[in-house]
Motif scaffolding. Structure first.
Motif, mmCIF file in Angstrom:
data_model
loop_
_atom_site.group_PDB
_atom_site.id
_atom_site.type_symbol
_atom_site.label_atom_id
_atom_site.label_comp_id
_atom_site.label_asym_id
_atom_site.label_seq_id
_atom_site.Cartn_x
_atom_site.Cartn_y
_atom_site.Cartn_z
ATOM 1 N N ILE A 45 0.864 -1.179 0.000
ATOM 2 C CA ILE A 45 0.000 0.000 0.000
ATOM 3 C C ILE A 45 0.902 1.231 0.000
ATOM 4 O O ILE A 45 1.715 1.416 0.904
ATOM 5 N N GLY A 46 0.781 2.047 -1.035
ATOM 6 C CA GLY A 46 1.570 3.264 -1.129
ATOM 7 C C GLY A 46 0.745 4.476 -0.741
ATOM 8 O O GLY A 46 -0.482 4.487 -0.887
ATOM 9 N N VAL A 47 1.415 5.507 -0.252
ATOM 10 C CA VAL A 47 0.745 6.748 0.128
ATOM 11 C C VAL A 47 1.436 7.898 -0.584
ATOM 12 O O VAL A 47 2.647 8.085 -0.453
ATOM 13 N N VAL A 79 -2.214 3.136 8.338
ATOM 14 C CA VAL A 79 -2.361 1.987 7.445
ATOM 15 C C VAL A 79 -1.557 0.794 7.956
ATOM 16 O O VAL A 79 -2.038 -0.343 8.008
ATOM 17 N N LYS A 80 -0.306 1.055 8.349
ATOM 18 C CA LYS A 80 0.566 -0.036 8.798
ATOM 19 C C LYS A 80 0.090 -0.625 10.115
ATOM 20 O O LYS A 80 0.118 -1.851 10.310
ATOM 21 N N ARG A 81 -0.361 0.205 11.027
ATOM 22 C CA ARG A 81 -0.788 -0.315 12.330
ATOM 23 C C ARG A 81 -2.064 -1.144 12.218
ATOM 24 O O ARG A 81 -2.268 -2.080 13.000
ATOM 25 N N THR A 82 -2.907 -0.808 11.260
ATOM 26 C CA THR A 82 -4.136 -1.591 11.083
ATOM 27 C C THR A 82 -3.950 -2.758 10.112
ATOM 28 O O THR A 82 -4.780 -3.662 10.069
ATOM 29 N N ASN A 83 -2.853 -2.703 9.355
ATOM 30 C CA ASN A 83 -2.539 -3.788 8.411
ATOM 31 C C ASN A 83 -1.062 -4.150 8.557
ATOM 32 O O ASN A 83 -0.260 -3.956 7.625
ATOM 33 N N PRO A 84 -0.661 -4.685 9.705
ATOM 34 C CA PRO A 84 0.769 -4.914 9.970
ATOM 35 C C PRO A 84 1.427 -5.914 9.033
ATOM 36 O O PRO A 84 2.657 -5.948 8.911
ATOM 37 N N ASP A 85 0.615 -6.715 8.335
ATOM 38 C CA ASP A 85 1.172 -7.706 7.419
ATOM 39 C C ASP A 85 1.418 -7.132 6.029
ATOM 40 O O ASP A 85 1.997 -7.805 5.171
#
Length: 251
Positions: A45-47, A79-85
């Motif tokens: 996922i890019g921002v 994004v990373k904390r809710t989708n750590p994988d």
């Protein structure tokens, strides 16, 4: 006939909005090559925030999110904390990352958020017409410094890798350039290293890329490359400023 070179699948086949000679396209390709070689396009996922990279979602074959100006690291953190994988990266310019987004950048790094930041340093505000940026060199002429940047009035340029390398949460900080084939190869290695760090959950990684802006510099593409080599690299030395996986990682 054997195929020896082709467009990475993570780099979409669409017309570019970048100016002729702009080196954003080179960096886009390097990121896409790394995503493809690691086989993580579908897990990335890019921002992209406001700036010349505002339409980066048109070019990358992975999920992309648009962030408000300067807020890409904050969005990436959520994004990373809710989708750590998932693999999460931001793609930001110097006006975005080192001006309006300075606080987000510093605090994401000091917290050691496990994301990758791709930072484009071309010493100028590109999208908005060529104003002075935090990275503008002393003496550099811009729309807002018509007589050259005067450090006594405007301060000195921000050296981002040097600053972030002092923070405990930073796992990796490297400055690269895209002015020559050897440097482009080194840039790709640095980007790959940053994503591998994220895979191994090592913390915050930033790759600063010295880039050109022929339009706002008022130079031809070739002269812009020469300026990068003659003026930018001496002021912003290339190299690894921090790498927690290497002995003596601090430069």
């Amino acid at each position: 006939m054997a195929v020896v070179f082709e467009r990475p699948k993570a780099f979409l086949d669409v017309p570019t909005h970048y100016c002729p000679g702009c080196t954003h396209g080179i960096v886009h390709r390097l990121v896409a090559e790394v995503l493809g070689e690691m086989g993580i396009e579908g897990e990335t996922i890019g921002v992209c925030p406001v700036g010349c990279s505002v339409m980066a979602y048109d070019y990358f074959g992975c999920d992309m999110i648009e962030a408000p100006h300067g807020r890409a690291p904050a969005v990436a953190t959520g994004v990373k904390r809710t989708n750590p994988d998932k693999f999460v990266f931001t793609y930001q310019g110097d006006g975005d990352l080192a001006a309006i987004g300075t606080a987000e950048t510093v605090h994401v790094a000091t917290r050691g958020e496990n994301i990758v930041v791709i930072f484009i340093n071309n010493t100028i505000y590109g999208m908005t017409g060529g104003q002075m940026a935090p990275t503008t060199l002393p003496g550099q002429v811009t729309q807002t410094t018509p007589f050259g940047r005067d450090p006594q009035l405007a301060g000195y340029p921000v050296r981002v890798c040097e600053m972030l390398s002092t923070l405990t949460g930073t796992a990796f900080a490297q400055r690269v350039a895209v002015d020559s084939v050897p440097h482009i190869r080194e840039a790709k290695k640095a980007i790959r290293k940053a994503f591998e760090n994220q895979k191994e959950k090592r913390g915050f990684s930033i790759v600063e890329v010295l880039s050109t802006c022929p339009t706002n510099w008022g130079l031809s593409p070739l002269d812009a490359i020469k300026r990068l080599q003659d003026e930018m690299i001496p002021y912003y030395p290339l190299g690894v400023y921090k790498d927690i996986t290497a002995e003596g990682g601090n430069k």
